[in-house]
Design an enzyme around this catalytic site. Structure first.
Site, PDB file in Angstrom:
ATOM      1  N   LYS A  76       0.803  -1.220   0.000  1.00  0.00           N
ATOM      2  CA  LYS A  76       0.000   0.000   0.000  1.00  0.00           C
ATOM      3  C   LYS A  76       0.846   1.284   0.000  1.00  0.00           C
ATOM      4  O   LYS A  76       1.989   1.273   0.453  1.00  0.00           O
ATOM      5  CB  LYS A  76      -0.953  -0.010   1.210  1.00  0.00           C
ATOM      6  CG  LYS A  76      -1.976  -1.136   1.126  1.00  0.00           C
ATOM      7  CD  LYS A  76      -2.984  -0.908   0.045  1.00  0.00           C
ATOM      8  CE  LYS A  76      -3.721  -2.094  -0.509  1.00  0.00           C
ATOM      9  NZ  LYS A  76      -4.244  -3.085   0.382  1.00  0.00           N
TER      10      LYS A  76
HETATM   11  C1  LIG Z   1     -10.015  -2.390  -1.664  1.00  0.00           C
HETATM   12  C2  LIG Z   1      -9.496  -3.185  -0.500  1.00  0.00           C
HETATM   13  N1  LIG Z   1     -10.286  -3.345   0.560  1.00  0.00           N
HETATM   14  C3  LIG Z   1      -9.870  -4.026   1.638  1.00  0.00           C
HETATM   15  C4  LIG Z   1      -8.622  -4.593   1.695  1.00  0.00           C
HETATM   16  C5  LIG Z   1      -8.222  -5.371   2.888  1.00  0.00           C
HETATM   17  O1  LIG Z   1      -7.065  -4.892   3.491  1.00  0.00           O
HETATM   18  P1  LIG Z   1      -6.099  -5.893   4.288  1.00  0.00           P
HETATM   19  O2  LIG Z   1      -5.399  -6.744   3.286  1.00  0.00           O
HETATM   20  O3  LIG Z   1      -5.180  -4.987   5.031  1.00  0.00           O
HETATM   21  O4  LIG Z   1      -6.965  -6.691   5.189  1.00  0.00           O
HETATM   22  C6  LIG Z   1      -7.755  -4.448   0.614  1.00  0.00           C
HETATM   23  C7  LIG Z   1      -6.416  -5.039   0.640  1.00  0.00           C
HETATM   24  O5  LIG Z   1      -5.720  -5.179  -0.299  1.00  0.00           O
HETATM   25  C8  LIG Z   1      -8.211  -3.732  -0.521  1.00  0.00           C
HETATM   26  O6  LIG Z   1      -7.442  -3.590  -1.584  1.00  0.00           O
END
Ligand SMILES: Cc1ncc(COP(=O)(O)O)c(C=O)c1O
Length: 443
Positions: A198
């Site tokens: 990210k």
């Molecule tokens: C659009 C979106 N929502 C939610 C998430 C979930 O985040 P995490 O992987 O930190 O749980 C991601 C992760 O890549 C994402 O790209």
């Protein structure tokens, strides 16, 4: 004569070594991580790095309150629980997103409903939103996909008209701006991921922001088992008042995130400059469609999305086949290129089978028992499907990769597009490693 493509044994334009790593680890990261190690406090809901990050992210975004979490998924689930989504409720999100934007609803025993996307921004199409609302709808989750702000004004107006919560999934859009406001601050709750890819990276982790004291208080409870804290002593009393989870972050990821936050604007600037430079070059190539940034918005290019149009390239070829052929040719030219989501989320097996928890059909059965049917036929999402057929992601526009690097990426595109006949001969070759998947780190 056209230059021989790397896929035919020519010299690649780029090599893997040309790509500099993400995230950038510098002296701020070492200083803050060492602070944790020297202090010896590595975790805790009120530990110093975690608390400092919450203050700093609230200040950066302009939100009143922030809570750190162990992932973006946890932040999304916490948000749904905090606004009171429960069994059998429906939660609307975008058909082109990461699974977690929808599965967070299932984690709350609610039912995801999908809306097709805008063909330019790839975010939820507000014009299609109202048709998806039913008496069971409780919340809307617009997603700022790939760093591009969703069109929040009409979505928020619809949410307010129907008394629905709006939770922004800003997991891919740290620092993106919608009409003068940082994304994540326009709805009831904003959520962010801090995973290794990210724009703001802590290794893993998440952030939950809100202006509502009520949602903050709920979030604090839900994040830590639903356990109440004694007002005076600030100690947990080991008496859970509601159902909660274990969604706390830790000191090392929080310290790493704080260091990255010191550079977020500077690194986003590099992404934006690189993206703009690449867009200027790719827009000159017939059949290549660079990404779009809506007016009055700042797109932070978490992913740089390129689509291909064989007709515009002057080639008679089925669009999906054309995309795969071009992707392979660019990949062998040394580009880090490949698809992210390969299908609209509702097309995934989870939604096609509706097996739910271990084959029980729950939570869909809650409403299906009452005669309400959920249909995830992918044909309802033609814009998302067309995108999945024709797009790819160009990786490596992040800092410290600079303009010279971007110019070589553009050169690789020019080379392949001036020899499309040769590229298309390889359309049926086996998929190259990475040509259809994630390329950095481990998934
Ligand atoms: C659009 C979106 N929502 C939610 C998430 C979930 O985040 P995490 O992987 O930190 O749980 C991601 C992760 O890549 C994402 O790209």
């Amino acid at each position: 004569m056209a230059e021989k493509l790397a896929i035919d044994g020519g010299k690649p334009v780029l090599t893997r070594k040309d790509f500099k790593n993400w995230p950038i680890i510098g002296s701020d990261e070492r200083r803050l991580v060492n602070e944790v190690l020297d202090r010896g406090i590595v975790a805790g809901g009120t530990a110093p790095q975690v608390m400092a990050l919450e203050k700093e992210w609230a200040a950066y975004t302009g939100a009143k309150y922030c809570l750190t979490t162990c992932s973006g998924t946890a932040a999304l689930h916490m948000a749904l629980a905090a606004v009171g989504v429960g069994p059998g409720d429906e939660v609307i999100t975008s058909a082109f997103t990461f699974l977690a934007s929808a599965s967070c609803a299932i984690h709350q025993n609610a039912i995801p409903v999908f809306v097709d996307i805008d063909p330019k921004t790839f975010c939820m199409d507000p014009a299609r939103l109202e048709a998806a609302i039913t008496p069971r709808t409780k919340a809307i989750i617009p997603v700022h996909i790939q760093g591009c702000p969703a069109d929040l004004d009409p979505i928020l107006a619809i949410a307010r008209r129907h008394s629905l919560a709006m939770i922004e999934d800003a997991c891919q859009a740290h620092g993106a701006v919608y009409k003068g406001k940082k994304v994540g601050t326009l709805g009831d709750i904003g959520t962010f991921s801090l995973n290794n890819f990210k724009n703001l990276c802590g290794g893993e982790g998440g952030l939950f922001i809100t202006d509502s004291e009520g949602y903050l208080e709920k979030g604090v409870l839900i994040r830590c088992f639903g356990d109440e804290v004694d007002e005076k002593s600030k100690r947990r009393v080991y008496n859970a008042s509601i159902l909660g989870y274990m969604y706390r972050n830790q000191e090392l990821p929080a310290a790493l995130t704080r260091a990255q936050l010191l550079h977020l604007d500077e690194y986003n600037r590099v992404r934006i400059d690189n993206a703009n430079a690449l867009t200027r070059e790719l827009a000159k190539i017939a059949g290549v469609i660079p990404p779009f940034c809506p007016p009055e918005c700042t797109h932070v290019y978490f992913m740089y999305n390129v689509r291909f149009d064989p007709k515009k390239a002057g080639v008679s070829c089925e669009p999906r086949r054309f995309r795969i052929a071009v992707e392979k040719a660019l990949y062998t030219e040394g580009m880090l290129i490949g698809q992210w989501q390969t299908m609209p989320v509702p097309a995934q097996d989870l939604f096609q089978s509706k097996l739910g928890y271990g084959g029980t059909g729950y939570p869909w059965t809650i409403n299906e028992a009452k005669g309400i049917h959920y249909n995830y036929d992918p044909r309802q999402f033609p814009v998302a499907q067309e995108l999945c057929d024709t797009y790819t992601i160009v990786h490596g526009i992040h800092a410290p990769n600079g303009r010279e690097h971007v110019e070589r990426m553009a050169a690789a595109f020019r080379k392949v597009f001036s020899n499309l006949d040769a590229a298309l001969k390889h359309a049926d070759d086996p998929i190259y490693p990475g040509a259809d998947g994630a390329l950095y780190g481990a998934g």
